[in-house]
Design an enzyme around this catalytic site. Structure first.
Site, PDB file in Angstrom:
ATOM      1  CG  ASP A  42     115.366  -4.309  95.367  1.00  0.00           C
ATOM      2  OD1 ASP A  42     115.784  -4.662  96.484  1.00  0.00           O
ATOM      3  OD2 ASP A  42     114.669  -3.290  95.195  1.00  0.00           O
ATOM      4  CG  PHE A  43     111.786  -8.517  98.713  1.00  0.00           C
ATOM      5  CD1 PHE A  43     111.313  -9.754  98.297  1.00  0.00           C
ATOM      6  CD2 PHE A  43     111.060  -7.807  99.656  1.00  0.00           C
ATOM      7  CE1 PHE A  43     110.117 -10.265  98.804  1.00  0.00           C
ATOM      8  CE2 PHE A  43     109.872  -8.308 100.170  1.00  0.00           C
ATOM      9  CZ  PHE A  43     109.404  -9.546  99.742  1.00  0.00           C
ATOM     10  CG  ASP A  44     110.790  -4.228 100.205  1.00  0.00           C
ATOM     11  OD1 ASP A  44     109.637  -4.399 100.615  1.00  0.00           O
ATOM     12  OD2 ASP A  44     111.798  -4.654 100.802  1.00  0.00           O
ATOM     13  CG  ASP A 220     112.376  -0.288  93.643  1.00  0.00           C
ATOM     14  OD1 ASP A 220     111.620   0.515  94.196  1.00  0.00           O
ATOM     15  OD2 ASP A 220     113.054  -1.116  94.287  1.00  0.00           O
TER      16      ASP A 220
END
Length: 280
Positions: A42-44, A220
């Site tokens: 994932d990124f954020d 997350d």
């Protein structure tokens, strides 16, 4: 309409902290039938810390460097799968040799699971226009990502106001038809009402490889739970945070994500493929 809560819960005791289980994870790599790793990220909140202004989010220098190092290894395939638009997440990570999926896997290079993307874009635009009119709080931002949209309210600190924002979004999306809402950390995601999510995107990536891969995914958000369920029980899911999760392990934050990625680069890939075989 799909919905999930924004509340945070204590992690179930059965989900151990990965950094306390590194030896066991190494043994799992060493005994895996596959000798190739698929690593989804994932990124954020995973590569990049959450920030109040979504446009300011950047991966930490450490995470960018270690993803770059991993991308140079053989027998590993890396994909960053984000709720952001495809071009946006690709530009922010900026690592060649990595695959990218945007809009929760609805945007893939050269293919689309949508039967009519133009119709979805029109619906998203209509919904965003109406939300801009009906939500007047300056701490709320409506982000049109063409085939999805995100309503951000991280800067809204009054629970009564956030509840009102969520209610307005639910009503507008329901009136628009063909769309659905999911909730994450201080956001509401608006997506096409089709059977597609990050888990399906990971399955799509895995089906493209002729060689068997051990899947591993780090994320997350509530949308990442779809991946954890999709790769279970063979795959390795790593949840960032303390929420309830279907993941195999958890880490405490973005800094511990760096530690896990560095372990993969220094040790984990050697355990998976045999000493010396993971070099370029």
């Amino acid at each position: 309409m799909e919905d999930s809560t924004d509340g945070h819960h204590d992690t179930a005791p059965s989900v151990p902290r990965l950094l306390d289980e590194v030896d066991r994870l190494g043994q799992r790599f060493a005994t895996a039938e596959a000798q190739r790793l698929f690593l989804g990220l994932d990124f954020d909140g995973t590569l990049a810390p959450h920030v109040d202004d979504p446009s300011a989010a950047q991966p930490t220098a450490e995470n960018q460097q270690v993803v770059q190092a991993l991308s140079r290894l053989e027998r590993i395939d890396i994909a960053v799968i984000s709720g952001r638009a495809l071009d946006d997440v690709r530009d922010r990570v900026g690592v060649a040799g990595v695959e990218y999926a945007g809009n929760h896997g609805l945007e893939l290079d050269g293919v689309s699971p949508l039967s009519d993307p133009d119709a979805i874009r029109s619906k998203i635009q209509t919904v965003c226009n109406r939300l801009e009119t009906e939500i007047d709080h300056e701490g709320c931002e409506i982000e049109n990502k063409e085939i999805t949209a995100t309503v951000h309210y991280r800067r809204v600190d009054d629970e009564r106001t956030t509840a009102r924002i969520r209610s307005i979004v639910d009503t507008v999306v329901e009136d628009g038809g063909g769309l659905r809402c999911t909730r994450g950390a201080n956001i509401v995601e608006i997506r096409p009402a089709i059977d597609w999510d990050k888990g399906e995107a990971v399955r799509w990536f895995l089906q493209r490889y002729s060689e068997e891969c051990l899947p591993m995914y780090i994320g997350d958000d509530t949308t990442d739970e779809d991946v954890f369920r999709a790769i279970a029980p063979e795959g390795i899911g790593v949840h960032v945070g303390t929420d309830e999760t279907a993941a195999t392990y958890r880490v405490d934050g973005v800094g511990e994500v760096t530690t896990v990625l560095q372990w993969l680069a220094d040790t984990g890939m050697d355990e998976l493929v045999g000493k010396g075989d993971s070099s370029p």
